[in-house]
Motif scaffolding. Structure first.
Motif, PDB file in Angstrom:
ATOM      1  N   GLU A 140      17.613  -5.330   3.742  1.00 40.94           N
ATOM      2  CA  GLU A 140      17.713  -3.903   4.069  1.00 40.94           C
ATOM      3  C   GLU A 140      16.719  -3.518   5.163  1.00 40.94           C
ATOM      4  N   SER A 141      15.487  -4.028   5.075  1.00 42.15           N
ATOM      5  CA  SER A 141      14.476  -3.690   6.079  1.00 42.15           C
ATOM      6  C   SER A 141      14.854  -4.250   7.442  1.00 42.15           C
ATOM      7  N   ASN A 142      15.445  -5.449   7.471  1.00 46.15           N
ATOM      8  CA  ASN A 142      15.894  -6.027   8.738  1.00 46.15           C
ATOM      9  C   ASN A 142      17.016  -5.201   9.352  1.00 46.15           C
ATOM     10  N   VAL A 178      10.267   1.235   7.370  1.00 46.45           N
ATOM     11  CA  VAL A 178      10.126   0.648   8.699  1.00 46.45           C
ATOM     12  C   VAL A 178       9.835   1.806   9.653  1.00 46.45           C
ATOM     13  N   MET A 179       8.734   1.724  10.380  1.00 45.57           N
ATOM     14  CA  MET A 179       8.301   2.847  11.220  1.00 45.57           C
ATOM     15  C   MET A 179       8.069   2.407  12.657  1.00 45.57           C
ATOM     16  N   SER A 180       8.592   3.207  13.597  1.00 42.79           N
ATOM     17  CA  SER A 180       8.340   2.984  15.016  1.00 42.79           C
ATOM     18  C   SER A 180       7.512   4.148  15.559  1.00 42.79           C
ATOM     19  N   HIS A 181       6.309   3.852  16.054  1.00 46.19           N
ATOM     20  CA  HIS A 181       5.508   4.880  16.713  1.00 46.19           C
ATOM     21  C   HIS A 181       5.988   5.002  18.154  1.00 46.19           C
ATOM     22  N   ARG A 182       6.108   6.247  18.624  1.00 49.00           N
ATOM     23  CA  ARG A 182       6.726   6.473  19.939  1.00 49.00           C
ATOM     24  C   ARG A 182       5.846   7.352  20.825  1.00 49.00           C
ATOM     25  N   VAL A 185       6.441  -1.229  12.518  1.00 47.85           N
ATOM     26  CA  VAL A 185       5.653  -1.775  11.417  1.00 47.85           C
ATOM     27  C   VAL A 185       6.273  -1.395  10.070  1.00 47.85           C
ATOM     28  N   LEU A 186       5.875  -2.124   9.031  1.00 49.07           N
ATOM     29  CA  LEU A 186       6.249  -1.798   7.662  1.00 49.07           C
ATOM     30  C   LEU A 186       5.123  -0.995   7.016  1.00 49.07           C
ATOM     31  N   SER A 187       5.482   0.045   6.268  1.00 53.77           N
ATOM     32  CA  SER A 187       4.470   0.844   5.575  1.00 53.77           C
ATOM     33  C   SER A 187       5.019   1.278   4.217  1.00 53.77           C
ATOM     34  N   ASN A 188       4.120   1.765   3.367  1.00 47.72           N
ATOM     35  CA  ASN A 188       4.484   2.256   2.033  1.00 47.72           C
ATOM     36  C   ASN A 188       5.257   1.217   1.227  1.00 47.72           C
ATOM     37  N   THR A 189       4.906  -0.054   1.371  1.00 49.27           N
ATOM     38  CA  THR A 189       5.650  -1.108   0.692  1.00 49.27           C
ATOM     39  C   THR A 189       5.326  -1.161  -0.805  1.00 49.27           C
ATOM     40  N   GLY A 207      12.820   4.446   8.936  1.00 57.63           N
ATOM     41  CA  GLY A 207      13.886   4.289   7.968  1.00 57.63           C
ATOM     42  C   GLY A 207      13.331   3.741   6.669  1.00 57.63           C
ATOM     43  N   ASP A 208      13.699   4.351   5.548  1.00 53.06           N
ATOM     44  CA  ASP A 208      13.301   3.863   4.235  1.00 53.06           C
ATOM     45  C   ASP A 208      14.300   2.817   3.761  1.00 53.06           C
ATOM     46  N   TYR A 209      13.794   1.727   3.200  1.00 51.93           N
ATOM     47  CA  TYR A 209      14.667   0.669   2.693  1.00 51.93           C
ATOM     48  C   TYR A 209      14.320   0.362   1.235  1.00 51.93           C
TER      49      TYR A 209
END
Length: 318
Positions: free
Chosen positions: A48-50, A84-88, A73-77, A104-106
């Motif tokens: 799901e994360s992929n 999955v978070m992308s800083h922009r 990066v992955l966070s709140n695992t 996106g939450d997985y």
């Protein structure tokens, strides 16, 4: 001890042995099943994360007007999943400006995964609804479809106001009167202004001002060693791959019943090569005083100011 008592004692002992055996079996099964279940759930979570990561990568490629990704990066695992978070950020003449994250939450739990790529706030003006990025509260530059009779925001003409300002760097969205190629765009721009994002446009009577910044197009990448963005054939191939990927994943963004995804697929089908692809607008960055050369441009239908900031007095070599 009589025979009845002996029998009861034996029966009790057998029950204890049976219960003990059941406990041992249960513990053994649990020891085998738990690692297996954990492995299966984490494998599902990783899948799901992929997929979320692939979606973010594709959407950041095809729907990020002058927005760039610094990391993913992955966070709140947890054992159930994570984010999955992308800083922009935006790039305005070499100055980096923070922008909202896309994420996106997985989870391995059914139906628990979801995507979020920034939320828009709207403010009422005389022209209509002006949009702001909710996380940073910075203004979003708008593109227009002149065929729309009652758009969310009426076409604006803000180049003159921009050129009258001093000592600032800005981004401006420019809508063309008719679609033109990237080479035609560069030939018409003053050399001190830079085209950073190329808009694929919309068809029919779609209203892009209601799309909440989910506009289809592609970023020009900055040439290493310079502050000048340049659109290449490789950029265009990545853009087309992203559009196809979104289609394969079955994702569809809709606004007022209009499919942004199908519109992007139509664009790449009609424009297979960068050299002949025609764009409906661009985001331009530069110093405010350099926009004066565009005030009388007859090929521009509308212009909309996005982010603006005082010019950094210190410019380091890049």
């Amino acid at each position: 001890m009589n025979d009845a008592q002996k029998f009861q004692r034996l029966a009790k002992w057998r029950r204890v042995k049976r219960i003990g055996l059941m406990i041992v079996i249960a513990v053994g099964v649990l020891m085998v099943v738990t690692p297996l279940a954990y492995k299966l759930t984490q494998s599902k979570a990783a899948k799901e994360s992929n997929q979320i990561s692939a979606i973010l990568e594709a959407t950041n490629t095809m729907m990020s007007p002058n927005i760039h990704v610094s990391d993913r990066v992955l966070s709140n695992t947890t054992i159930f999943g994570g984010t999955v978070m992308s800083h922009r950020f935006k790039s305005i003449e070499g100055q980096r400006v923070p922008w909202s994250t896309s994420q996106g939450d997985y989870s391995w739990l059914p139906g628990a995964s979801e995507l979020s790529d920034g939320t828009v706030d709207e403010t009422e003006t005389k022209q209509g609804m002006v949009s702001f990025d909710r996380e940073t509260q910075r203004r979003i530059p708008e593109f227009f479809n002149l065929a729309v009779r009652k758009p969310n925001l009426k076409p604006t003409q803000e180049l003159k106001q921009v050129s009258q300002a001093k000592g600032a760097v800005v981004e401006v969205a420019i809508t063309f009167k008719r679609s033109i190629t990237s080479q035609q765009i560069l030939s018409r721009l003053p050399t001190k202004l830079h085209a950073t994002w190329y808009w694929a446009g919309v068809t029919g009577k779609m209203d892009p001002t209601s799309f909440q910044n989910h506009l289809v197009g592609l970023n020009a990448e900055t040439v290493p060693g310079t502050a000048t963005p340049k659109l290449t054939a490789d950029d265009y191939r990545e853009f087309k791959s992203a559009v196809k990927k979104i289609g394969q994943l079955g994702l569809d963004w809709r606004y007022n019943g209009v499919s942004v995804t199908k519109g992007s697929q139509t664009f790449i089908r009609q424009n297979p090569q960068l050299s002949t692809a025609k764009f409906s607008g661009i985001i331009v960055t530069g110093r405010t005083e350099d926009f004066k050369a565009l005030n009388q441009a007859t090929w521009i239908a509308a212009s909309s100011l996005g982010y603006s900031a005082p010019r950094d007095p210190v410019q380091l070599d890049r």
